[in-house]
Design a protein around this motif. Sequence first.
Motif, PDB file in Angstrom:
ATOM      1  N   GLU A  76       0.828  -1.206   0.000  1.00  0.00           N
ATOM      2  CA  GLU A  76       0.000   0.000   0.000  1.00  0.00           C
ATOM      3  C   GLU A  76       0.867   1.263   0.000  1.00  0.00           C
ATOM      4  OE1 GLU A  76      -3.528   2.120   2.678  1.00  0.00           O
ATOM      5  OE2 GLU A  76      -2.720   0.149   3.236  1.00  0.00           O
ATOM      6  N   LEU A  77       1.925   1.242   0.829  1.00  0.00           N
ATOM      7  CA  LEU A  77       2.847   2.379   0.845  1.00  0.00           C
ATOM      8  C   LEU A  77       3.532   2.554  -0.507  1.00  0.00           C
ATOM      9  CD1 LEU A  77       4.590   2.102   4.334  1.00  0.00           C
ATOM     10  CD2 LEU A  77       2.853   3.740   3.615  1.00  0.00           C
ATOM     11  N   LEU A  78       3.889   1.432  -1.121  1.00  0.00           N
ATOM     12  CA  LEU A  78       4.537   1.502  -2.432  1.00  0.00           C
ATOM     13  C   LEU A  78       3.596   2.109  -3.474  1.00  0.00           C
ATOM     14  CD1 LEU A  78       6.937   0.853  -4.241  1.00  0.00           C
ATOM     15  CD2 LEU A  78       6.012  -1.452  -4.544  1.00  0.00           C
ATOM     16  N   ARG A  79       2.332   1.676  -3.457  1.00  0.00           N
ATOM     17  CA  ARG A  79       1.367   2.225  -4.409  1.00  0.00           C
ATOM     18  C   ARG A  79       1.165   3.733  -4.192  1.00  0.00           C
ATOM     19  NH1 ARG A  79      -1.306  -2.698  -3.299  1.00  0.00           N
ATOM     20  NH2 ARG A  79      -2.599  -1.637  -1.743  1.00  0.00           N
ATOM     21  N   GLU A  80       1.061   4.122  -2.932  1.00  0.00           N
ATOM     22  CA  GLU A  80       0.862   5.537  -2.647  1.00  0.00           C
ATOM     23  C   GLU A  80       2.081   6.358  -3.067  1.00  0.00           C
ATOM     24  OE1 GLU A  80      -0.074   5.837   1.453  1.00  0.00           O
ATOM     25  OE2 GLU A  80      -2.087   4.991   1.245  1.00  0.00           O
ATOM     26  N   THR A  81       3.277   5.806  -2.828  1.00  0.00           N
ATOM     27  CA  THR A  81       4.495   6.516  -3.220  1.00  0.00           C
ATOM     28  C   THR A  81       4.572   6.672  -4.730  1.00  0.00           C
ATOM     29  OG1 THR A  81       5.641   5.629  -1.277  1.00  0.00           O
ATOM     30  CG2 THR A  81       7.006   6.527  -3.039  1.00  0.00           C
ATOM     31  N   LEU A  82       4.250   5.596  -5.451  1.00  0.00           N
ATOM     32  CA  LEU A  82       4.258   5.661  -6.909  1.00  0.00           C
ATOM     33  C   LEU A  82       3.229   6.659  -7.423  1.00  0.00           C
ATOM     34  CD1 LEU A  82       4.675   1.876  -7.832  1.00  0.00           C
ATOM     35  CD2 LEU A  82       6.388   3.684  -8.014  1.00  0.00           C
ATOM     36  N   GLN A  83       2.054   6.700  -6.787  1.00  0.00           N
ATOM     37  CA  GLN A  83       1.028   7.637  -7.214  1.00  0.00           C
ATOM     38  C   GLN A  83       1.469   9.083  -6.985  1.00  0.00           C
ATOM     39  OE1 GLN A  83      -1.776   6.878  -8.885  1.00  0.00           O
ATOM     40  NE2 GLN A  83      -2.024   9.094  -9.112  1.00  0.00           N
ATOM     41  N   LEU A  84       2.113   9.318  -5.838  1.00  0.00           N
ATOM     42  CA  LEU A  84       2.627  10.665  -5.574  1.00  0.00           C
ATOM     43  C   LEU A  84       3.694  11.056  -6.592  1.00  0.00           C
ATOM     44  CD1 LEU A  84       2.920  10.666  -1.675  1.00  0.00           C
ATOM     45  CD2 LEU A  84       1.287  11.925  -3.057  1.00  0.00           C
ATOM     46  N   ALA A  85       4.549  10.083  -6.932  1.00  0.00           N
ATOM     47  CA  ALA A  85       5.587  10.366  -7.924  1.00  0.00           C
ATOM     48  C   ALA A  85       4.957  10.694  -9.278  1.00  0.00           C
ATOM     49  CB  ALA A  85       6.529   9.168  -8.043  1.00  0.00           C
ATOM     50  N   ARG A  86       3.918   9.925  -9.662  1.00  0.00           N
ATOM     51  CA  ARG A  86       3.242  10.210 -10.938  1.00  0.00           C
ATOM     52  C   ARG A  86       2.601  11.599 -10.914  1.00  0.00           C
ATOM     53  NH1 ARG A  86       1.196   4.865  -9.988  1.00  0.00           N
ATOM     54  NH2 ARG A  86       2.353   3.294 -11.194  1.00  0.00           N
ATOM     55  N   ASP A  87       1.961  11.923  -9.779  1.00  0.00           N
ATOM     56  CA  ASP A  87       1.326  13.242  -9.674  1.00  0.00           C
ATOM     57  C   ASP A  87       2.364  14.362  -9.801  1.00  0.00           C
ATOM     58  OD1 ASP A  87      -1.058  11.962  -9.314  1.00  0.00           O
ATOM     59  OD2 ASP A  87      -1.068  12.154  -7.127  1.00  0.00           O
ATOM     60  N   ASN A  88       3.515  14.164  -9.164  1.00  0.00           N
ATOM     61  CA  ASN A  88       4.565  15.184  -9.256  1.00  0.00           C
ATOM     62  C   ASN A  88       5.085  15.319 -10.683  1.00  0.00           C
ATOM     63  OD1 ASN A  88       4.412  15.733  -6.532  1.00  0.00           O
ATOM     64  ND2 ASN A  88       6.007  14.284  -5.975  1.00  0.00           N
ATOM     65  N   LEU A  89       5.230  14.193 -11.367  1.00  0.00           N
ATOM     66  CA  LEU A  89       5.706  14.252 -12.747  1.00  0.00           C
ATOM     67  C   LEU A  89       4.676  14.932 -13.649  1.00  0.00           C
ATOM     68  CD1 LEU A  89       7.349  10.726 -13.138  1.00  0.00           C
ATOM     69  CD2 LEU A  89       8.500  12.934 -12.959  1.00  0.00           C
ATOM     70  N   GLU A  90       3.392  14.687 -13.385  1.00  0.00           N
ATOM     71  CA  GLU A  90       2.356  15.337 -14.187  1.00  0.00           C
ATOM     72  C   GLU A  90       2.327  16.845 -13.956  1.00  0.00           C
ATOM     73  OE1 GLU A  90      -1.257  13.411 -13.166  1.00  0.00           O
ATOM     74  OE2 GLU A  90      -0.787  11.542 -14.225  1.00  0.00           O
ATOM     75  N   LYS A  91       2.691  17.266 -12.739  1.00  0.00           N
ATOM     76  CA  LYS A  91       2.666  18.696 -12.425  1.00  0.00           C
ATOM     77  C   LYS A  91       3.957  19.407 -12.844  1.00  0.00           C
ATOM     78  CE  LYS A  91      -0.385  18.034  -8.450  1.00  0.00           C
ATOM     79  NZ  LYS A  91      -0.496  18.066  -6.975  1.00  0.00           N
ATOM     80  N   GLU A  92       4.960  18.645 -13.251  1.00  0.00           N
ATOM     81  CA  GLU A  92       6.248  19.260 -13.576  1.00  0.00           C
ATOM     82  C   GLU A  92       6.147  20.287 -14.702  1.00  0.00           C
ATOM     83  OE1 GLU A  92      10.864  17.906 -14.487  1.00  0.00           O
ATOM     84  OE2 GLU A  92       9.247  16.426 -14.441  1.00  0.00           O
ATOM     85  N   PRO A  93       5.443  20.009 -15.831  1.00  0.00           N
ATOM     86  CA  PRO A  93       5.320  21.047 -16.864  1.00  0.00           C
ATOM     87  C   PRO A  93       4.671  22.326 -16.346  1.00  0.00           C
ATOM     88  CG  PRO A  93       4.660  18.904 -17.734  1.00  0.00           C
ATOM     89  CD  PRO A  93       4.805  18.742 -16.260  1.00  0.00           C
ATOM     90  N   ARG A  94       3.634  22.181 -15.524  1.00  0.00           N
ATOM     91  CA  ARG A  94       2.962  23.360 -14.970  1.00  0.00           C
ATOM     92  C   ARG A  94       3.913  24.134 -14.058  1.00  0.00           C
ATOM     93  NH1 ARG A  94      -0.200  27.551 -15.709  1.00  0.00           N
ATOM     94  NH2 ARG A  94      -1.327  28.176 -13.810  1.00  0.00           N
ATOM     95  N   ILE A  95       4.719  23.408 -13.281  1.00  0.00           N
ATOM     96  CA  ILE A  95       5.679  24.066 -12.387  1.00  0.00           C
ATOM     97  C   ILE A  95       6.707  24.843 -13.199  1.00  0.00           C
ATOM     98  CG2 ILE A  95       7.515  23.633 -10.710  1.00  0.00           C
ATOM     99  CD1 ILE A  95       5.874  21.280  -9.678  1.00  0.00           C
ATOM    100  N   LEU A  96       7.209  24.231 -14.285  1.00  0.00           N
ATOM    101  CA  LEU A  96       8.182  24.914 -15.134  1.00  0.00           C
ATOM    102  C   LEU A  96       7.561  26.161 -15.783  1.00  0.00           C
ATOM    103  CD1 LEU A  96       9.898  21.855 -16.860  1.00  0.00           C
ATOM    104  CD2 LEU A  96      10.784  23.266 -14.993  1.00  0.00           C
ATOM    105  N   GLU A  97       6.298  26.025 -16.197  1.00  0.00           N
ATOM    106  CA  GLU A  97       5.619  27.176 -16.802  1.00  0.00           C
ATOM    107  C   GLU A  97       5.485  28.319 -15.807  1.00  0.00           C
ATOM    108  OE1 GLU A  97       1.286  28.282 -18.841  1.00  0.00           O
ATOM    109  OE2 GLU A  97       1.750  26.215 -18.233  1.00  0.00           O
ATOM    110  N   LEU A  98       5.108  27.996 -14.565  1.00  0.00           N
ATOM    111  CA  LEU A  98       4.983  29.032 -13.541  1.00  0.00           C
ATOM    112  C   LEU A  98       6.331  29.676 -13.232  1.00  0.00           C
ATOM    113  CD1 LEU A  98       2.467  27.311 -11.094  1.00  0.00           C
ATOM    114  CD2 LEU A  98       2.000  29.180 -12.674  1.00  0.00           C
ATOM    115  N   LYS A  99       7.383  28.867 -13.230  1.00  0.00           N
ATOM    116  CA  LYS A  99       8.716  29.423 -12.990  1.00  0.00           C
ATOM    117  C   LYS A  99       9.096  30.405 -14.094  1.00  0.00           C
ATOM    118  CE  LYS A  99      10.803  25.720 -10.247  1.00  0.00           C
ATOM    119  NZ  LYS A  99      11.877  24.686 -10.204  1.00  0.00           N
ATOM    120  N   ASN A 100       8.777  30.041 -15.340  1.00  0.00           N
ATOM    121  CA  ASN A 100       9.077  30.939 -16.454  1.00  0.00           C
ATOM    122  C   ASN A 100       8.276  32.236 -16.338  1.00  0.00           C
ATOM    123  OD1 ASN A 100      10.886  29.142 -17.629  1.00  0.00           O
ATOM    124  ND2 ASN A 100       9.288  28.124 -18.828  1.00  0.00           N
TER     125      ASN A 100
END
Length: 236
Positions: A118-142
Motif C-alpha cells: 500500500e505504501l509503495l502504491r501511494e508513493t508511486l502515485q505521488l511520484a506520478r502526480d509530481n511528474l504530471e505537475k512538472e510542466p505546470r511548475i516549469l511554466e509558472l517558474k518561467n
Amino acid sequence: MSWKFPINIMGGAQGPSIQPDPSELPTQSWYSSSVASSSPGSSRPATPSTSSLYNSQQKDRPQSPQGQLSPAEAAGIIAFLKDKSIDELRKLLNDKDAYNNFLHSLDQVKDQNNFRDELLRETLQLARDNLEKEPRILELKNQCRIIRTTELAAAQEKLNELERQKDETLSLYSPSTLLQKLQDAMNNAEEESEVLHRQLLEKEIDLPTFIQKYKKIRTTYHRRYLIHLAAKTSIV
C-alpha cells in the motif's frame, strides 16, 4: 531411530515421541547449525524451527524495542507449528521454498506485506502526480522570471517615481518649509512697504493713494507675522 518418552512441550502432555537419529539428519542446511540444533528433551524439532521463523520474520516486520517478538506473536507462530509432523518440520528446515511459503502464509507477514504494498502504491502515485505537475511548475517558474525581469522592473520604477513625488510633496508642506515661505512673504511685504514709502518721498504717488496701498500692505504683513509667530510657538 531411538524412542523416548519426554514431556511434550507443544501439547502439554506426556506420550511417546520419535527422536531422529543425528546420523539420519542432513549434515548441511541453509540454516545455521545453531538454528538446526534441538534440545534433547523435545519431542519434535519445533524449538529450532520456531527460532528460525522468528529470525526470518524479524527481517520483514518492525522490531520490538528489545528486538524480540511479543509473546502473543510467538504463540501465534507456535500454534501453526505444533500440529506439523516431523517430516513437515524437517522440510521447513531444509527447503527454503517451503519455508518461504510457510512464512508468507502467516497473518503477521501478510499484514506487513499488504502495508508495504500500500505504501509503495501511494508513493508511486505521488511520484506520478509530481511528474504530471512538472510542466505546470516549469511554466509558472518561467512566468515568474518574466514578471521579475519585465513587469516587476517597470512597477518598481513607477513606485520609485511615486515615492519621489511623495517626498517632494511632503517637503513642500513640512512645518519648516511653510514657516520659511511665510517668512519670505513677510519680507516681500516689507520690501513693498519700503518701495511705496520711497515713491511717496519722491512724489511719484499722491498721499491718498499712498495711504490706501500702504495700509493694505502693512495689514497683510502683520497678519503674516502673527501667523508665523503662532506657528513657531506651536512647533516649539
